[in-house]
Each structure stands twice: as C-alpha cells, then as structure tokens.
Design an enzyme around this catalytic site. Structure first.
Site, short mmCIF file in Angstrom:
data_model
loop_
_atom_site.label_atom_id
_atom_site.label_comp_id
_atom_site.label_asym_id
_atom_site.label_seq_id
_atom_site.Cartn_x
_atom_site.Cartn_y
_atom_site.Cartn_z
N TYR A 151 5.94 -10.27 6.80
CA TYR A 151 5.82 -8.84 7.05
C TYR A 151 6.24 -8.56 8.49
CZ TYR A 151 3.02 -8.05 2.79
OH TYR A 151 2.58 -7.95 1.49
N ASP A 162 0.83 -1.21 0.00
CA ASP A 162 0.00 0.00 0.00
C ASP A 162 0.86 1.26 0.00
OD1 ASP A 162 -2.09 -1.78 0.32
OD2 ASP A 162 -2.23 -1.49 2.49
#
Length: 247
Positions: free
Chosen positions: A112, A52
């Site tokens: 992540y 994002d």
C-alpha cells in the site's frame, strides 16, 4: 474456467470494494453486474483485498469462475468489461488461471502507499488523492517511529473492528518514507493488513511528524493493544493499493 483479472480503480465515489446489500456503488458490484449480463446468470468475483470506501487501487487482483460455455477469450472478456464499466474502473489484464487459484487465499503479501501533500504545496492536481498537511513534518522522527513498527507484532491498537476470533498479529516487511517536490509518500508492505491498519499507522506517524508524539511511543502503543492509544485514522483519499504478491 477460472479467470484472473488485474483491476485499477479510483475509489472516490464508491463505498469500497466489497458488494453491499442495497448499494450499487461498490467496485465488486459494478464488475459483477457486467459479468452477470455477459454470462446470462449471476456471477460472483473474489478480490485479493477489501479496500475501504474512498480508497483507490493501482493493481487489485480478482478472480472469477465462468461457465465452460462462455465463448469469449481472455482478451475479449477484458474488452467487454472495459466497454461497459464506468471510466473510473479499468480492467488492465485478464488471463486464464488454474481452477484452484483464489485471489485472496493465495496472496502472500500486499503493498500500500499513502500520499501526504506537503503543507506548502498548492498543486491542484494532487489535492483529490492526498491528505494535505498544515505544517512541516519531521521525517527523521517518522522514520525512527516506523522502524519500531517493522517486523511481526500484534497490531490490535492499529485497527478498528478487531475480531475476537481472528489474530491481529501481522508482519510488516517494509515501511518506506520518501519525499518528492509536492508529496511525502509512505509505502507499506506486509503479509496482510487489518481493517484500517494502514490509515491508522499513517495517522500515528503524522502525529510523530508534527511533534504530538515521540517515536518512542510506538512500543507502548503496540503493547497497549487498544485502538484509543494510536493516532487518528488518515483520510481514505490518500491511500492506494499498489500491488498484491503471489508465490
């Protein structure tokens, strides 16, 4: 020829990985601009994941097909890319790949990491890449809640823009929460992640850490399958794509 690239970037000033019409401020777009100039024709690359706006990557993987007439070696291609790309986008490695290799379709998992800055830390060098906490967190409670989220579940409550055509079932193989002097690090590994999933998981776990939720609520949130029952979406600046896994 198919080339596999290992890409690192600071996403602070970009609108995410994926190219967007009318915008030059994307990671994919910047790399494609340089490659297209070098190849003498439009070039498109494929990334392993679409981070994002504002999200960073320590090790994103991408691949690109270039014409056989392209004379540069893999190392020369890496050098040219780094010469013309902005300094907050670096190509760490380029190598030849099999013609059928696809960075996204062949990925088997991702890792992540989300960075939280402790409430009492004033470290100025962490502030751009962490979500600063305003109070101490109950790490034990957060770890208990994280244990409930492990394994295969329908994570529809933990994503935005869920597609009606695609499954929201994912498998989390690891959620690790550890403390350093200035930070609390949340590491997530899984076969795949939904849109904003890691940021919403983090926001929900932080609410457990501050006592606004109990660890036992995680089961109910999963069962509800509605975004409104999970916690807030953590800021993008604290999230890093660490690694992409392949067989």
């Amino acid at each position: 020829m198919n080339y596999r690239m290992k890409v690192q970037y600071d996403g602070t000033r970009y609108q995410g990985w994926q190219r967007q019409p009318g915008s030059r401020a994307t990671i994919q777009g910047k790399i494609e601009e340089v490659l297209s100039r070098q190849a003498g024709r439009p070039v498109q690359i494929d990334g392993a994941g679409r981070t994002d706006a504002g999200v960073h990557a320590l090790e994103q993987i991408a691949n690109v097909h270039l014409p056989d007439t392209f004379a540069a070696s893999a190392e020369e291609l890496r050098a040219v890319l780094n010469e013309y790309l902005p300094e907050d986008i670096r190509i760490l490695q380029v190598e030849r790949a099999g013609e059928r290799f696809h960075s996204r379709l062949h990925a088997t998992g991702k890792q992540y990491r989300y960075h939280l800055m402790k409430w009492d830390s004033e470290d100025v060098f962490h502030r751009r890449y962490c979500w600063k906490m305003t109070e101490p967190l109950d790490i034990t409670g957060m770890r208990e809640a994280a244990g409930t989220l492990m394994g295969e579940h329908d994570f529809k409550s933990f994503c935005t823009k869920a597609s009606k055509k695609k499954s929201t079932v994912r498998r989390l193989t690891r959620i690790q929460i550890e403390e350093t002097e200035h930070e609390i690090l949340l590491t997530y590994e899984g076969s795949g992640f939904l849109y904003n999933m890691v940021r919403i998981l983090t926001g929900t776990l932080v609410e457990v850490g501050t006592g606004r939720r109990s660890p036992q609520e995680m089961t109910e949130i999963l069962e509800r399958k509605e975004r409104k029952y999970a916690g807030e979406t953590a800021p993008a600046k604290g999230l890093f794509l660490v690694k992409v896994y392949y067989d």
